[in-house]
Design a protein around this motif. Structure first.
Motif, PDB file in Angstrom:
ATOM      1  N   TYR A  33       0.816  -1.211   0.000  1.00 28.11           N
ATOM      2  CA  TYR A  33       0.000   0.000   0.000  1.00 28.11           C
ATOM      3  C   TYR A  33       0.851   1.262   0.000  1.00 28.11           C
ATOM      4  O   TYR A  33       1.918   1.301   0.595  1.00 28.11           O
ATOM      5  CB  TYR A  33      -0.886   0.027   1.258  1.00 28.11           C
ATOM      6  N   GLU A  34       0.319   2.302  -0.618  1.00 28.32           N
ATOM      7  CA  GLU A  34       0.933   3.623  -0.510  1.00 28.32           C
ATOM      8  C   GLU A  34       0.841   4.077   0.946  1.00 28.32           C
ATOM      9  O   GLU A  34      -0.050   3.645   1.685  1.00 28.32           O
ATOM     10  CB  GLU A  34       0.200   4.632  -1.397  1.00 28.32           C
ATOM     11  N   PRO A  35       1.740   4.974   1.373  1.00 28.13           N
ATOM     12  CA  PRO A  35       1.736   5.420   2.774  1.00 28.13           C
ATOM     13  C   PRO A  35       0.411   6.027   3.233  1.00 28.13           C
ATOM     14  O   PRO A  35       0.043   5.906   4.397  1.00 28.13           O
ATOM     15  CB  PRO A  35       2.848   6.461   2.819  1.00 28.13           C
ATOM     16  N   ASP A  36      -0.344   6.654   2.337  1.00 28.89           N
ATOM     17  CA  ASP A  36      -1.610   7.276   2.720  1.00 28.89           C
ATOM     18  C   ASP A  36      -2.816   6.537   2.136  1.00 28.89           C
ATOM     19  O   ASP A  36      -3.895   7.108   1.985  1.00 28.89           O
ATOM     20  CB  ASP A  36      -1.628   8.746   2.328  1.00 28.89           C
ATOM     21  N   ALA A  37      -2.659   5.256   1.839  1.00 25.57           N
ATOM     22  CA  ALA A  37      -3.729   4.456   1.248  1.00 25.57           C
ATOM     23  C   ALA A  37      -4.918   4.313   2.194  1.00 25.57           C
ATOM     24  O   ALA A  37      -4.806   4.553   3.400  1.00 25.57           O
ATOM     25  CB  ALA A  37      -3.198   3.073   0.883  1.00 25.57           C
ATOM     26  N   ASN A  45     -15.652  -0.471   8.317  1.00 20.82           N
ATOM     27  CA  ASN A  45     -14.515   0.245   8.898  1.00 20.82           C
ATOM     28  C   ASN A  45     -13.624   0.793   7.794  1.00 20.82           C
ATOM     29  O   ASN A  45     -13.609   0.272   6.684  1.00 20.82           O
ATOM     30  CB  ASN A  45     -13.700  -0.686   9.797  1.00 20.82           C
ATOM     31  N   LEU A  46     -12.870   1.813   8.133  1.00 22.22           N
ATOM     32  CA  LEU A  46     -11.948   2.429   7.184  1.00 22.22           C
ATOM     33  C   LEU A  46     -10.607   2.645   7.867  1.00 22.22           C
ATOM     34  O   LEU A  46     -10.551   3.289   8.914  1.00 22.22           O
ATOM     35  CB  LEU A  46     -12.523   3.766   6.708  1.00 22.22           C
ATOM     36  N   ALA A  47      -9.564   2.073   7.301  1.00 25.55           N
ATOM     37  CA  ALA A  47      -8.208   2.274   7.812  1.00 25.55           C
ATOM     38  C   ALA A  47      -7.479   3.185   6.841  1.00 25.55           C
ATOM     39  O   ALA A  47      -7.463   2.936   5.637  1.00 25.55           O
ATOM     40  CB  ALA A  47      -7.485   0.933   7.932  1.00 25.55           C
ATOM     41  N   ARG A  48      -6.850   4.221   7.387  1.00 26.87           N
ATOM     42  CA  ARG A  48      -6.127   5.189   6.553  1.00 26.87           C
ATOM     43  C   ARG A  48      -4.660   5.191   6.947  1.00 26.87           C
ATOM     44  O   ARG A  48      -4.336   5.364   8.122  1.00 26.87           O
ATOM     45  CB  ARG A  48      -6.684   6.594   6.756  1.00 26.87           C
ATOM     46  N   GLY A  49      -3.799   5.005   5.980  1.00 24.62           N
ATOM     47  CA  GLY A  49      -2.359   5.070   6.216  1.00 24.62           C
ATOM     48  C   GLY A  49      -1.796   3.774   6.757  1.00 24.62           C
ATOM     49  O   GLY A  49      -2.508   2.884   7.202  1.00 24.62           O
ATOM     50  N   HIS A  50      -0.479   3.680   6.686  1.00 23.49           N
ATOM     51  CA  HIS A  50       0.216   2.449   7.065  1.00 23.49           C
ATOM     52  C   HIS A  50      -0.047   2.004   8.498  1.00 23.49           C
ATOM     53  O   HIS A  50      -0.215   0.809   8.743  1.00 23.49           O
ATOM     54  CB  HIS A  50       1.722   2.600   6.828  1.00 23.49           C
ATOM     55  N   ALA A  51      -0.088   2.918   9.441  1.00 21.50           N
ATOM     56  CA  ALA A  51      -0.266   2.518  10.841  1.00 21.50           C
ATOM     57  C   ALA A  51      -1.625   1.842  11.050  1.00 21.50           C
ATOM     58  O   ALA A  51      -1.707   0.783  11.682  1.00 21.50           O
ATOM     59  CB  ALA A  51      -0.120   3.713  11.774  1.00 21.50           C
ATOM     60  N   GLU A  52      -2.682   2.422  10.516  1.00 23.69           N
ATOM     61  CA  GLU A  52      -4.009   1.829  10.676  1.00 23.69           C
ATOM     62  C   GLU A  52      -4.154   0.546   9.869  1.00 23.69           C
ATOM     63  O   GLU A  52      -4.787  -0.416  10.321  1.00 23.69           O
ATOM     64  CB  GLU A  52      -5.097   2.835  10.292  1.00 23.69           C
ATOM     65  N   ILE A  53      -3.573   0.515   8.674  1.00 24.08           N
ATOM     66  CA  ILE A  53      -3.612  -0.701   7.851  1.00 24.08           C
ATOM     67  C   ILE A  53      -2.849  -1.817   8.551  1.00 24.08           C
ATOM     68  O   ILE A  53      -3.300  -2.967   8.580  1.00 24.08           O
ATOM     69  CB  ILE A  53      -3.067  -0.413   6.437  1.00 24.08           C
ATOM     70  N   ARG A  54      -1.722  -1.494   9.153  1.00 20.24           N
ATOM     71  CA  ARG A  54      -0.951  -2.495   9.912  1.00 20.24           C
ATOM     72  C   ARG A  54      -1.801  -3.090  11.038  1.00 20.24           C
ATOM     73  O   ARG A  54      -1.828  -4.307  11.242  1.00 20.24           O
ATOM     74  CB  ARG A  54       0.318  -1.878  10.489  1.00 20.24           C
ATOM     75  N   ALA A  55      -2.516  -2.248  11.765  1.00 22.55           N
ATOM     76  CA  ALA A  55      -3.350  -2.738  12.867  1.00 22.55           C
ATOM     77  C   ALA A  55      -4.422  -3.701  12.357  1.00 22.55           C
ATOM     78  O   ALA A  55      -4.695  -4.727  12.985  1.00 22.55           O
ATOM     79  CB  ALA A  55      -3.991  -1.558  13.603  1.00 22.55           C
ATOM     80  N   ALA A  98      -4.837   0.843  -7.856  1.00 21.41           N
ATOM     81  CA  ALA A  98      -3.378   0.861  -7.728  1.00 21.41           C
ATOM     82  C   ALA A  98      -2.841   2.087  -8.462  1.00 21.41           C
ATOM     83  O   ALA A  98      -3.454   2.583  -9.413  1.00 21.41           O
ATOM     84  CB  ALA A  98      -2.782  -0.419  -8.320  1.00 21.41           C
ATOM     85  N   ARG A  99      -1.684   2.549  -7.995  1.00 18.90           N
ATOM     86  CA  ARG A  99      -1.035   3.688  -8.638  1.00 18.90           C
ATOM     87  C   ARG A  99       0.406   3.315  -8.954  1.00 18.90           C
ATOM     88  O   ARG A  99       1.105   2.737  -8.122  1.00 18.90           O
ATOM     89  CB  ARG A  99      -1.066   4.911  -7.720  1.00 18.90           C
ATOM     90  N   TRP A 108      -1.143  -0.251  -3.978  1.00 18.76           N
ATOM     91  CA  TRP A 108      -2.551   0.073  -3.834  1.00 18.76           C
ATOM     92  C   TRP A 108      -2.723   1.417  -3.138  1.00 18.76           C
ATOM     93  O   TRP A 108      -2.071   1.706  -2.131  1.00 18.76           O
ATOM     94  CB  TRP A 108      -3.264  -1.000  -3.013  1.00 18.76           C
ATOM     95  N   ALA A 109      -3.652   2.215  -3.668  1.00 16.19           N
ATOM     96  CA  ALA A 109      -4.025   3.490  -3.062  1.00 16.19           C
ATOM     97  C   ALA A 109      -5.353   3.360  -2.323  1.00 16.19           C
ATOM     98  O   ALA A 109      -5.576   4.041  -1.328  1.00 16.19           O
ATOM     99  CB  ALA A 109      -4.134   4.575  -4.140  1.00 16.19           C
TER     100      ALA A 109
END
Length: 117
Positions: A33-37, A45-55, A98-99, A108-109
């Motif tokens: 994923y892109e850093p701000d994906a 639910n919606l996860a934004r950015g690497h930290a939330e996607i990681r969780a 994807a970008r 992925w964005a």
């Protein structure tokens, strides 16, 4: 544990996702994923950015799912954007945007993994 393969085609991302999820590789999943994906998972639910996607993926791989590849559709590419989609064996459809990155790889964005048919 992160697999160092990078996506040279948009549909590589889906294949790498299956490999990394089955291996329990959270870092490898986040690297797709892109850093701000944005990731819409679990449903509602919606996860934004690497930290939330990681969780999200830490919880996901803790459940030790065994994923099977579905039927991946040809990517729809326009310029540096691509729409990727996979139909799972249960009929659900996964859709991502994807970008193309400056180095020519793809990330992925936006990811909507549980779009029902």
């Amino acid at each position: 544990m992160t697999d160092k393969k990078t996506a040279t085609e948009p549909n590589d991302l889906g294949r790498y996702f299956i490999e990394r999820a089955n291996a329990g590789d959270v870092d490898g999943l986040v690297a797709l994923y892109e850093p701000d994906a944005v990731l819409a998972f679990p449903p509602g639910n919606l996860a934004r950015g690497h930290a939330e996607i990681r969780a999200v993926y830490e919880q996901f791989v803790a459940a030790a799912p065994v994923l099977s590849p579905g039927s991946q559709h040809p990517a729809l590419v326009t310029g540096d954007l691509a729409l990727t989609a996979t139909t799972l064996t249960d009929g659900d459809v996964i859709v991502e945007i994807a970008r193309r990155q400056p180095d020519g790889t793809w990330l992925w964005a936006a990811d909507q993994p549980t779009l029902a048919t």
